[in-house]
Design a protein around this motif. Sequence first.
Motif, short mmCIF file in Angstrom:
data_model
loop_
_atom_site.label_atom_id
_atom_site.label_comp_id
_atom_site.label_asym_id
_atom_site.label_seq_id
_atom_site.Cartn_x
_atom_site.Cartn_y
_atom_site.Cartn_z
N ALA A 23 0.83 -1.20 0.00
CA ALA A 23 0.00 0.00 0.00
C ALA A 23 0.87 1.26 0.00
CB ALA A 23 -0.93 -0.01 1.21
N HIS A 24 1.94 1.24 0.78
CA HIS A 24 2.85 2.39 0.83
C HIS A 24 3.48 2.64 -0.53
CE1 HIS A 24 5.93 5.15 2.41
NE2 HIS A 24 6.78 4.48 1.63
N LEU A 25 3.98 1.58 -1.16
CA LEU A 25 4.65 1.72 -2.45
C LEU A 25 3.68 2.16 -3.53
CD1 LEU A 25 7.23 1.40 -4.06
CD2 LEU A 25 6.72 -1.04 -4.31
N ARG A 26 2.49 1.59 -3.52
CA ARG A 26 1.47 1.96 -4.50
C ARG A 26 1.12 3.43 -4.39
NH1 ARG A 26 -4.09 2.22 -5.15
NH2 ARG A 26 -4.94 1.17 -7.01
N ASP A 27 0.88 3.90 -3.15
CA ASP A 27 0.54 5.30 -2.94
C ASP A 27 1.69 6.23 -3.31
OD1 ASP A 27 -1.92 4.50 -2.04
OD2 ASP A 27 -1.46 4.74 0.10
N ALA A 28 2.92 5.80 -3.01
CA ALA A 28 4.09 6.63 -3.32
C ALA A 28 4.24 6.83 -4.83
CB ALA A 28 5.35 5.99 -2.75
N ILE A 29 4.00 5.78 -5.60
CA ILE A 29 4.11 5.90 -7.06
C ILE A 29 3.00 6.80 -7.60
CG2 ILE A 29 3.95 4.64 -9.25
CD1 ILE A 29 5.24 2.25 -7.81
N LEU A 30 1.80 6.63 -7.10
CA LEU A 30 0.69 7.45 -7.57
C LEU A 30 0.86 8.91 -7.16
CD1 LEU A 30 -2.35 5.07 -6.94
CD2 LEU A 30 -1.60 5.96 -9.16
N ARG A 31 1.50 9.15 -6.02
CA ARG A 31 1.75 10.52 -5.57
C ARG A 31 2.83 11.19 -6.38
NH1 ARG A 31 1.78 8.64 -0.28
NH2 ARG A 31 4.05 8.63 -0.38
N GLY A 32 3.64 10.41 -7.07
CA GLY A 32 4.74 10.98 -7.83
C GLY A 32 6.04 11.02 -7.07
N ASP A 33 6.13 10.28 -5.95
CA ASP A 33 7.39 10.24 -5.20
C ASP A 33 8.50 9.60 -6.02
OD1 ASP A 33 5.83 11.27 -3.22
OD2 ASP A 33 5.92 9.52 -1.89
N HIS A 34 8.13 8.73 -6.95
CA HIS A 34 9.09 8.10 -7.85
C HIS A 34 8.79 8.60 -9.27
CE1 HIS A 34 10.31 5.29 -4.67
NE2 HIS A 34 9.02 5.16 -4.41
N ALA A 35 9.77 9.19 -9.90
CA ALA A 35 9.57 9.76 -11.23
C ALA A 35 9.44 8.67 -12.28
CB ALA A 35 10.76 10.67 -11.57
N PRO A 36 8.83 9.00 -13.44
CA PRO A 36 8.73 8.02 -14.53
C PRO A 36 10.10 7.46 -14.90
CG PRO A 36 7.40 9.95 -15.00
CD PRO A 36 8.17 10.27 -13.77
N GLY A 37 10.19 6.15 -14.99
CA GLY A 37 11.43 5.49 -15.36
C GLY A 37 12.38 5.21 -14.21
N ASP A 38 12.07 5.71 -13.00
CA ASP A 38 12.94 5.49 -11.85
C ASP A 38 13.03 4.00 -11.50
OD1 ASP A 38 13.64 8.08 -11.47
OD2 ASP A 38 12.56 8.36 -9.58
N ALA A 39 14.24 3.57 -11.14
CA ALA A 39 14.42 2.20 -10.67
C ALA A 39 13.81 2.06 -9.28
CB ALA A 39 15.90 1.86 -10.63
N LEU A 40 13.20 0.91 -9.04
CA LEU A 40 12.66 0.58 -7.72
C LEU A 40 13.54 -0.53 -7.15
CD1 LEU A 40 8.88 0.55 -8.70
CD2 LEU A 40 10.06 2.33 -7.39
N LYS A 41 14.53 -0.14 -6.37
CA LYS A 41 15.54 -1.09 -5.89
C LYS A 41 15.06 -1.76 -4.60
CE LYS A 41 19.23 1.70 -7.90
NZ LYS A 41 20.48 2.47 -7.64
N PRO A 42 14.90 -3.08 -4.63
CA PRO A 42 14.42 -3.78 -3.45
C PRO A 42 15.25 -3.51 -2.20
CG PRO A 42 14.36 -5.23 -5.35
CD PRO A 42 15.08 -3.99 -5.77
N GLN A 43 16.57 -3.46 -2.35
CA GLN A 43 17.42 -3.24 -1.18
C GLN A 43 17.14 -1.89 -0.53
OE1 GLN A 43 18.42 -4.11 -4.19
NE2 GLN A 43 19.85 -5.85 -4.12
#
Length: 227
Positions: A23-43
Motif C-alpha cells: 500500500a505504501h509503495l502503490r501510494d508513493a508511485i501514484l503521488r509521484g514520489d518516484h519519477a517516470p522510469g525510476d528504478a525501484l531497488k528492493p534493497q
Amino acid sequence: MTQPTAPTSTTPGKQMLSEQVYAHLRDAILRGDHAPGDALKPQDLAKEQGVSLAVVREALVRVVGDGLADRLPNRGFAVPAFSDRRWQEIAEARRTIEPLMLRMSIERGDVDWEARVRAAHHRLARTPPYAPDEGAHYTAAWAEAHRLFHRTLLEGCGNPVLMETFDRLWTASELARRWAATRTPARDGIDEHRSLEEAALARDPETAATVLTRHLTVTAAALTARD
C-alpha cells in the motif's frame, strides 16, 4: 514414524506487513514520489521500510500487477516510463473492453445495480473535483468517487475476470492522468458522467456504449495534450 512436513505458508504477521509495504509503495508511485522510469531497488526499499527483501519483492510483484511498475529483464523493477504510446495503448484497451462490459451490465444488472449506479453518480456529482490549495489537481475524494462510479457502472456485468482487468487498466490510467496533470488542464466530465448514468438507467446499451467510448477517447487525448 516420519512426521509429515508442515506446509509452507505466509504467517499473518508477514502477510500484514507485506500488505502495508504494498500500500505504501502503490501510494508513493501514484503521488509521484518516484519519477517516470525510476528504478525501484528492493534493497533500498527494504531499508527504507525496515522490512526484509522478501516482503519488498512480494509488494513489487503486486505493484507490477497493478500496472504501476515494470519488471525489466536483468534490471529489476522500475516505474513505467512516461510514454504517450503506452497510455494510448491502455486507452485503446479500455475503449475495447469497457463499452462491452457496460452493455453486459445493462443487460444483466438488477434493481440493486441500478440503485448503486444512481448512488455512485450522486456521490461523484456532489464531490468537489478541486481544492483551493491543490491547483488543477483532483482531490483524493473526487478521484475515488470517479473510480467508484465507473466501476459500479461495469460491475453489473457479473464477470470477476473482466472486473480485475478493469481495475488494472484503471490504475494504470490513473497514474497517467496524475502525471499529465502537470502539462494539461484537468477536466471533470460532469456532462459525460450524467449522460452515462442516464443511458445506463434507461437500459439503452447503444447510447451508453457510445457515450463511454467518447468519454474515454477525450480522456486519452487529454493525457497526451502538449502545452
